[in-house]
Design a protein around this motif. Structure first.
Motif, PDB file in Angstrom:
ATOM      1  N   PHE A  30       0.815  -1.210   0.000  1.00 44.87           N
ATOM      2  CA  PHE A  30       0.000   0.000   0.000  1.00 44.87           C
ATOM      3  C   PHE A  30       0.851   1.263   0.000  1.00 44.87           C
ATOM      4  CE2 PHE A  30      -2.767  -3.183   1.744  1.00 44.87           C
ATOM      5  CZ  PHE A  30      -4.036  -2.819   1.346  1.00 44.87           C
ATOM      6  N   ARG A  31       0.317   2.326  -0.593  1.00 47.38           N
ATOM      7  CA  ARG A  31       0.896   3.651  -0.406  1.00 47.38           C
ATOM      8  C   ARG A  31       0.765   4.015   1.071  1.00 47.38           C
ATOM      9  NH1 ARG A  31      -0.108   8.404  -4.482  1.00 47.38           N
ATOM     10  NH2 ARG A  31      -0.694   9.347  -2.515  1.00 47.38           N
ATOM     11  N   GLU A  32       1.618   4.887   1.537  1.00 43.79           N
ATOM     12  CA  GLU A  32       1.575   5.330   2.938  1.00 43.79           C
ATOM     13  C   GLU A  32       0.213   5.923   3.295  1.00 43.79           C
ATOM     14  OE1 GLU A  32       2.744   5.669   6.718  1.00 43.79           O
ATOM     15  OE2 GLU A  32       4.106   4.879   5.202  1.00 43.79           O
ATOM     16  N   ASP A  33      -0.404   6.650   2.362  1.00 37.81           N
ATOM     17  CA  ASP A  33      -1.669   7.337   2.623  1.00 37.81           C
ATOM     18  C   ASP A  33      -2.872   6.613   2.009  1.00 37.81           C
ATOM     19  OD1 ASP A  33      -1.019   7.787  -0.035  1.00 37.81           O
ATOM     20  OD2 ASP A  33      -1.468   9.925   0.015  1.00 37.81           O
ATOM     21  N   ALA A  34      -2.748   5.322   1.771  1.00 42.54           N
ATOM     22  CA  ALA A  34      -3.793   4.546   1.106  1.00 42.54           C
ATOM     23  C   ALA A  34      -5.113   4.575   1.877  1.00 42.54           C
ATOM     24  CB  ALA A  34      -3.330   3.098   0.933  1.00 42.54           C
ATOM     25  N   VAL A  35      -6.175   4.354   1.119  1.00 46.61           N
ATOM     26  CA  VAL A  35      -7.519   4.219   1.679  1.00 46.61           C
ATOM     27  C   VAL A  35      -7.983   2.792   1.403  1.00 46.61           C
ATOM     28  CG1 VAL A  35      -9.909   5.011   1.500  1.00 46.61           C
ATOM     29  CG2 VAL A  35      -8.029   6.646   1.244  1.00 46.61           C
ATOM     30  N   TRP A  36      -8.545   2.154   2.431  1.00 42.42           N
ATOM     31  CA  TRP A  36      -9.053   0.790   2.293  1.00 42.42           C
ATOM     32  C   TRP A  36     -10.422   0.748   2.950  1.00 42.42           C
ATOM     33  CZ3 TRP A  36      -7.191  -3.615   0.024  1.00 42.42           C
ATOM     34  CH2 TRP A  36      -7.820  -4.812   0.342  1.00 42.42           C
ATOM     35  N   THR A  37     -11.421   0.251   2.228  1.00 39.29           N
ATOM     36  CA  THR A  37     -12.726   0.003   2.815  1.00 39.29           C
ATOM     37  C   THR A  37     -12.916  -1.506   2.824  1.00 39.29           C
ATOM     38  OG1 THR A  37     -13.570   2.092   1.959  1.00 39.29           O
ATOM     39  CG2 THR A  37     -15.195   0.483   2.680  1.00 39.29           C
ATOM     40  N   THR A  38     -13.161  -2.057   4.013  1.00 37.65           N
ATOM     41  CA  THR A  38     -13.294  -3.501   4.155  1.00 37.65           C
ATOM     42  C   THR A  38     -14.616  -3.983   3.570  1.00 37.65           C
ATOM     43  OG1 THR A  38     -14.433  -3.462   6.293  1.00 37.65           O
ATOM     44  CG2 THR A  38     -12.006  -3.336   6.331  1.00 37.65           C
ATOM     45  N   GLY A  39     -14.751  -5.289   3.441  1.00 38.10           N
ATOM     46  CA  GLY A  39     -15.984  -5.877   2.939  1.00 38.10           C
ATOM     47  C   GLY A  39     -17.190  -5.547   3.802  1.00 38.10           C
ATOM     48  N   ALA A  40     -16.952  -5.236   5.072  1.00 33.70           N
ATOM     49  CA  ALA A  40     -18.035  -4.866   5.983  1.00 33.70           C
ATOM     50  C   ALA A  40     -18.249  -3.348   6.030  1.00 33.70           C
ATOM     51  CB  ALA A  40     -17.743  -5.396   7.383  1.00 33.70           C
ATOM     52  N   GLY A  41     -17.487  -2.608   5.220  1.00 33.50           N
ATOM     53  CA  GLY A  41     -17.679  -1.168   5.135  1.00 33.50           C
ATOM     54  C   GLY A  41     -16.838  -0.325   6.074  1.00 33.50           C
ATOM     55  N   LYS A  42     -15.914  -0.929   6.793  1.00 33.65           N
ATOM     56  CA  LYS A  42     -15.055  -0.164   7.702  1.00 33.65           C
ATOM     57  C   LYS A  42     -14.007   0.590   6.895  1.00 33.65           C
ATOM     58  CE  LYS A  42     -12.072  -0.689  11.761  1.00 33.65           C
ATOM     59  NZ  LYS A  42     -12.746   0.201  12.675  1.00 33.65           N
ATOM     60  N   LEU A  43     -13.913   1.891   7.128  1.00 34.06           N
ATOM     61  CA  LEU A  43     -12.959   2.742   6.433  1.00 34.06           C
ATOM     62  C   LEU A  43     -11.638   2.768   7.189  1.00 34.06           C
ATOM     63  CD1 LEU A  43     -12.162   4.868   4.307  1.00 34.06           C
ATOM     64  CD2 LEU A  43     -13.199   6.599   5.814  1.00 34.06           C
ATOM     65  N   LEU A  44     -10.554   2.488   6.479  1.00 30.18           N
ATOM     66  CA  LEU A  44      -9.202   2.536   7.036  1.00 30.18           C
ATOM     67  C   LEU A  44      -8.392   3.511   6.199  1.00 30.18           C
ATOM     68  CD1 LEU A  44      -8.747  -1.331   7.283  1.00 30.18           C
ATOM     69  CD2 LEU A  44      -9.451   0.200   9.138  1.00 30.18           C
ATOM     70  N   ILE A  45      -7.719   4.448   6.861  1.00 31.01           N
ATOM     71  CA  ILE A  45      -6.931   5.448   6.150  1.00 31.01           C
ATOM     72  C   ILE A  45      -5.485   5.371   6.609  1.00 31.01           C
ATOM     73  CG2 ILE A  45      -6.614   7.899   5.662  1.00 31.01           C
ATOM     74  CD1 ILE A  45      -9.642   8.224   6.093  1.00 31.01           C
ATOM     75  N   GLY A  46      -4.594   5.112   5.670  1.00 27.28           N
ATOM     76  CA  GLY A  46      -3.169   5.045   5.946  1.00 27.28           C
ATOM     77  C   GLY A  46      -2.699   3.652   6.329  1.00 27.28           C
ATOM     78  N   ARG A  47      -1.424   3.436   6.094  1.00 32.02           N
ATOM     79  CA  ARG A  47      -0.830   2.123   6.380  1.00 32.02           C
ATOM     80  C   ARG A  47      -0.975   1.703   7.834  1.00 32.02           C
ATOM     81  NH1 ARG A  47       4.886   2.521   3.590  1.00 32.02           N
ATOM     82  NH2 ARG A  47       4.290   2.206   1.446  1.00 32.02           N
ATOM     83  N   ASP A  48      -0.859   2.659   8.762  1.00 30.12           N
ATOM     84  CA  ASP A  48      -0.940   2.288  10.180  1.00 30.12           C
ATOM     85  C   ASP A  48      -2.300   1.691  10.524  1.00 30.12           C
ATOM     86  OD1 ASP A  48       1.667   3.118  10.548  1.00 30.12           O
ATOM     87  OD2 ASP A  48       1.118   5.049  11.449  1.00 30.12           O
ATOM     88  N   GLU A  49      -3.396   2.320  10.046  1.00 29.72           N
ATOM     89  CA  GLU A  49      -4.734   1.779  10.319  1.00 29.72           C
ATOM     90  C   GLU A  49      -4.944   0.454   9.597  1.00 29.72           C
ATOM     91  OE1 GLU A  49      -8.183   4.270   9.800  1.00 29.72           O
ATOM     92  OE2 GLU A  49      -7.286   5.894  10.979  1.00 29.72           O
TER      93      GLU A  49
END
Length: 133
Positions: A30-49
């Motif tokens: 992932f990019r350091e500032d990536a955005v990931w939304t899980t299959g359940a809809g949880k929003l994660l922002i950044g590699r740390d999250e």
């Protein structure tokens, strides 16, 4: 190697990291500032999250499962940005589909930086069961 082959290699690394529960290898895609939304809809922002969530859910999750991630379509938005549609399924070590796991249909927006494709903005979506007509 072609751009699509490079992208397919990243998706293969996602599957490998998932199968072997390799959180650090997964997060490094992932990019350091990536955005990931899980299959359940949880929003994660950044590699740390993304790393914290992945450590929580991945550890022990792949016991007896072999994930399969297949690139089904690539749309180049620009030469260095691609929308990548993936088919995600799980199999037993004997190669049988684990139907109760469902099928995923992730969309990965990837950006090429310093010659390397990175996961940038991503949505993991579970395919709804077909409704009888």
């Amino acid at each position: 190697m072609t751009e699509i082959a490079d992208i397919e290699q990243v998706v293969a690394k996602v599957a490998h990291a998932q199968r072997h529960e390799l959180v650090d290898e997964f997060v490094a895609l992932f990019r350091e500032d990536a955005v990931w939304t899980t299959g359940a809809g949880k929003l994660l922002i950044g590699r740390d999250e993304i790393a914290a969530f992945t450590r929580e859910v991945l550890t022990g999750a792949m016991k007896g499962l072999i994930p399969s991630y297949e690139v089904v379509h690539v749309l180049f938005i620009r030469p260095d940005v691609a929308a990548v549609k993936v088919r995600q399924r799980y199999f037993t070590p004997d190669g049988e589909l684990v139907a109760e796991m469902g099928e995923g249909s992730p969309l990965y927006v990837m950006a090429r930086e310093d010659g390397r494709w990175l996961l940038t903005a991503n949505q993991n979506t579970l395919v709804a069961a077909a409704v009888p007509s």
